[in-house]
Design a protein around this motif. Structure first.
Motif, PDB file in Angstrom:
ATOM      1  N   GLY A   1      38.595  37.558  38.671  1.00 48.95           N
ATOM      2  CA  GLY A   1      38.431  36.879  37.163  1.00 48.95           C
ATOM      3  C   GLY A   1      39.548  36.752  36.547  1.00 48.95           C
TER       4      GLY A   1
ATOM      5  N   GLN B   1      24.954  40.821  33.959  1.00 48.61           N
ATOM      6  CA  GLN B   1      25.473  39.785  34.699  1.00 48.61           C
ATOM      7  C   GLN B   1      26.923  39.593  34.994  1.00 48.61           C
ATOM      8  OE1 GLN B   1      23.591  36.309  32.742  1.00 48.61           O
ATOM      9  NE2 GLN B   1      24.515  34.881  34.001  1.00 48.61           N
ATOM     10  N   ARG B   2      27.601  40.088  33.792  1.00 49.98           N
ATOM     11  CA  ARG B   2      29.241  40.144  33.964  1.00 49.98           C
ATOM     12  C   ARG B   2      29.634  40.919  35.146  1.00 49.98           C
ATOM     13  NH1 ARG B   2      31.224  41.988  28.068  1.00 49.98           N
ATOM     14  NH2 ARG B   2      33.177  41.801  29.208  1.00 49.98           N
ATOM     15  N   TYR B   3      29.124  42.170  35.219  1.00 51.31           N
ATOM     16  CA  TYR B   3      29.370  43.156  36.322  1.00 51.31           C
ATOM     17  C   TYR B   3      28.852  42.349  37.638  1.00 51.31           C
ATOM     18  CZ  TYR B   3      29.040  47.001  39.418  1.00 51.31           C
ATOM     19  OH  TYR B   3      29.480  47.528  40.665  1.00 51.31           O
TER      20      TYR B   3
ATOM     21  N   GLY C   1      33.324  36.024  28.947  1.00 48.99           N
ATOM     22  CA  GLY C   1      32.115  35.996  29.330  1.00 48.99           C
ATOM     23  C   GLY C   1      31.399  36.969  28.377  1.00 48.99           C
TER      24      GLY C   1
ATOM     25  N   SER D   1      30.532  40.213  42.932  1.00 48.34           N
ATOM     26  CA  SER D   1      30.745  39.227  43.998  1.00 48.34           C
ATOM     27  C   SER D   1      31.869  38.520  44.226  1.00 48.34           C
ATOM     28  CB  SER D   1      29.708  38.120  43.470  1.00 48.34           C
ATOM     29  OG  SER D   1      30.160  37.362  42.279  1.00 48.34           O
ATOM     30  N   GLY D   2      32.852  38.374  43.258  1.00 51.15           N
ATOM     31  CA  GLY D   2      34.145  38.064  43.289  1.00 51.15           C
ATOM     32  C   GLY D   2      35.140  39.124  44.186  1.00 51.15           C
TER      33      GLY D   2
ATOM     34  N   ASP E   1      38.216  36.848  44.091  1.00 47.50           N
ATOM     35  CA  ASP E   1      38.164  36.437  42.870  1.00 47.50           C
ATOM     36  C   ASP E   1      37.977  37.499  41.785  1.00 47.50           C
ATOM     37  OD1 ASP E   1      38.029  34.938  40.575  1.00 47.50           O
ATOM     38  OD2 ASP E   1      36.212  34.030  41.113  1.00 47.50           O
TER      39      ASP E   1
ATOM     40  N   GLN F   1      28.941  39.330  38.417  1.00 44.99           N
ATOM     41  CA  GLN F   1      30.074  38.208  38.674  1.00 44.99           C
ATOM     42  C   GLN F   1      31.379  38.875  39.281  1.00 44.99           C
ATOM     43  OE1 GLN F   1      30.502  36.136  34.965  1.00 44.99           O
ATOM     44  NE2 GLN F   1      28.752  34.594  35.377  1.00 44.99           N
ATOM     45  N   TRP F   2      31.650  39.948  38.627  1.00 44.78           N
ATOM     46  CA  TRP F   2      32.995  40.627  39.084  1.00 44.78           C
ATOM     47  C   TRP F   2      32.608  41.244  40.403  1.00 44.78           C
ATOM     48  CZ3 TRP F   2      33.842  45.602  40.864  1.00 44.78           C
ATOM     49  CH2 TRP F   2      34.972  46.056  41.023  1.00 44.78           C
TER      50      TRP F   2
END
Length: 505
Positions: free
Chosen positions: A84, A64-66, A57, A71-72, A82, A68-69
């Motif tokens: 990643g 935004q990358r942080y 990513g 939320s997973g 999740d 996503q991590w």
């Protein structure tokens, strides 16, 4: 207590969130994740770069990358983790499971061994302050604590693996070697047991003679390559353990407790033969079930014999039953050593957590796992023992000088009761803190130890992710170790209330 735990969890969650953000930002700015591909001369370099950008990513803003991590990772609360993928597209959870399994196997044994040995040695040195034994242990503790880990690991590989493997091919101990080993152990034992000059000489002479005779006899009968314990030795050791733990905790004069532990050994001797067919080709689940069953049997025996000392009787009988179960398993491991040497002539490995494609039975495969664990476990134990022994010594010395200990002595209580029931329990409070911090730190993986011995554990996961500027493995490492630190410190705080009732208020 409930309000305290909830408040601590709330504060820890905020710390965990801020720490994860800081770790993520530092990791992604630690280097260029595409550097190796930029320097590549492969014809499909551009495609490889695009693939890595897509996997990691890298075309997205850092926040935004942080997000996503985060939320997973938050999905782990409801069982939908999740974390990643790494830069190669491998699921990080799969990597984490493999790394955590290897690290837990390594650090759990070393941590418990270090705690037991360190606490016992610390108590002995406190009780014999400024003696020769105290000075020797202090010197060794500072020596082990200051050892460079990589240097000590290399020494262990040289003498604990390479040279031992050369020796076990044709194990011989000469009279001179046996005599030197006997003298060294005799000197150590007389220092540990202490006493007047006559008692020291008797201890040293008995120990030295026994060691020399045993070493020469084992060499003569070829015991080193074809060892065996048998019910006789298992019984002797178990009876000695039962009598010793009874004398230490309850006092040898407490007949009900003594009869309870000895009855447990007698029942264990019968069970030794009863379970023999089951142990020919067991599995780990069966062994765990048998161990739990042994503890239950010990509790029942302790309850039947206990009388007014029912609580102590049940506890010591359960411990004795567990010890005898371990001795029974040890007998099987020792018996399997000869077959293990046929499959693996150089038994002590220096690289990896297990031998690839090893084809032995259950006991031989377990020996393979154990020999792979041996050297790194010894290294971590030696380093941790120094810490535990020093803290236990200082804590015991401080406790022994308290007014309530002097009062207990003036009331005529035995020295065993004063030490075990009054001094040691209060001395455990600061040690509990060290245990919590140490275990949480070891779960993070002994980075240097794992690198030297080729273990693919948590330390290797962190080092690899940081080297490749890959945040997914690093953040998985952070998540597990941070939660472990929070949980262990919370357990330590709760343990204080059980060790010192005043804290409950």
């Amino acid at each position: 207590m409930t309000r305290f735990v909830l408040r601590r969890l709330a504060v820890s969650s905020v710390i965990l969130l801020v720490g994860s953000l800081l770790m993520f930002v530092l990791t992604i700015n630690a280097g260029d994740p595409l550097q190796d591909l930029r320097e590549s001369t492969a014809s499909n370099r551009d495609q490889l770069i695009e693939s890595r950008i897509d996997n990691m990513g890298l075309d997205l803003p850092w926040y935004q990358r942080y997000g996503q991590w985060l939320s997973g990772a938050a999905g782990c609360i409801i069982g939908q983790c999740d974390l990643g993928t790494d830069r190669a597209g491998t699921d990080v959870i799969a990597l984490l499971e493999q790394a955590a399994g290897a690290t837990l196997r390594l650090v759990t044994i070393s941590t418990f061994a270090a705690i037991i040995i360190g606490v016992i040695v610390g108590i002995l040195t406190a009780l014999r302050q400024y003696s020769g034994f105290d000075y020797a242990v202090t010197f060794l503790a500072f020596l082990f604590f200051s050892l460079p880990v990589f240097w000590a690991a290399v020494l262990l590989k040289e003498y604990g693996a390479i040279r031992y493997n050369d020796w076990i091919a044709d194990p011989q101990i000469s009279v001179i070697q046996a005599f030197v080993i006997g003298v060294v152990l005799a000197f150590i034992m007389q220092g540990v047991l202490g006493g007047r000059a006559k008692r020291r000489l008797l201890t040293a002479g008995t120990t030295g003679a026994f060691v020399v005779i045993a070493l020469l006899a084992f060499t003569y009968i070829g015991w080193w390559r074809n060892p065996a314990l048998g019910i006789g030795l298992v019984l002797i050791v178990s009876v000695a353990f039962a009598v010793g733990i009874t004398a230490l905790i309850a006092g040898i004069g407490n007949r009900r407790v003594l009869y309870s532990t000895l009855t447990t050994v007698a029942v264990g001797a019968v069970v030794f033969f009863a379970v023999a067919p089951l142990l020919d080709e067991p599995n780990w689940l069966m062994l765990i079930g048998l161990f739990i069953s042994a503890i239950v049997v010990g509790l029942v025996i302790g309850r039947l014999w206990g009388g007014y000392s029912r609580g102590v009787s049940m506890a010591l009988s359960a411990i004795t039953a567990g010890f005898m179960a371990i001795m029974t398993a040890a007998d099987r491991f020792v018996y399997a050593w000869a077959g293990f040497l046929d499959l693996k002539p150089r038994p002590i490995s220096t690289i990896g957590s297990q031998t690839p494609n090893f084809g032995g039975d259950f006991w031989e495969s377990a020996l393979d796992l154990g020999t792979q664990l041996l050297l790194p476990t010894m290294l971590l134990t030696l380093i941790s023992v120094a810490t535990y022994s020093r803290y236990t010594r200082s804590s015991m010395l401080e406790t022994l000088n308290q007014d309530y200990v002097r009062t207990a002595r003036s009331k005529g209580l035995s020295e065993r009761t004063v030490i075990v029931k009054h001094a040691f329990r209060n001395a455990l409070i600061p040690i509990t803190t060290i245990v919590a911090f140490d275990f949480a730190a070891l779960i993070s993986g002994a980075v240097i130890t794992e690198a030297v011995f080729g273990w693919k554990g948590m330390g290797e996961l962190f080092r690899s992710g940081l080297t490749h500027t890959d945040p997914a493995p690093v953040m998985a490492f952070f998540l597990v170790t941070a939660i472990a630190a929070i949980v262990m410190n919370l357990i330590a705080d709760i343990s204080y209330a059980f060790l010192d009732p005043r804290i409950r208020r």
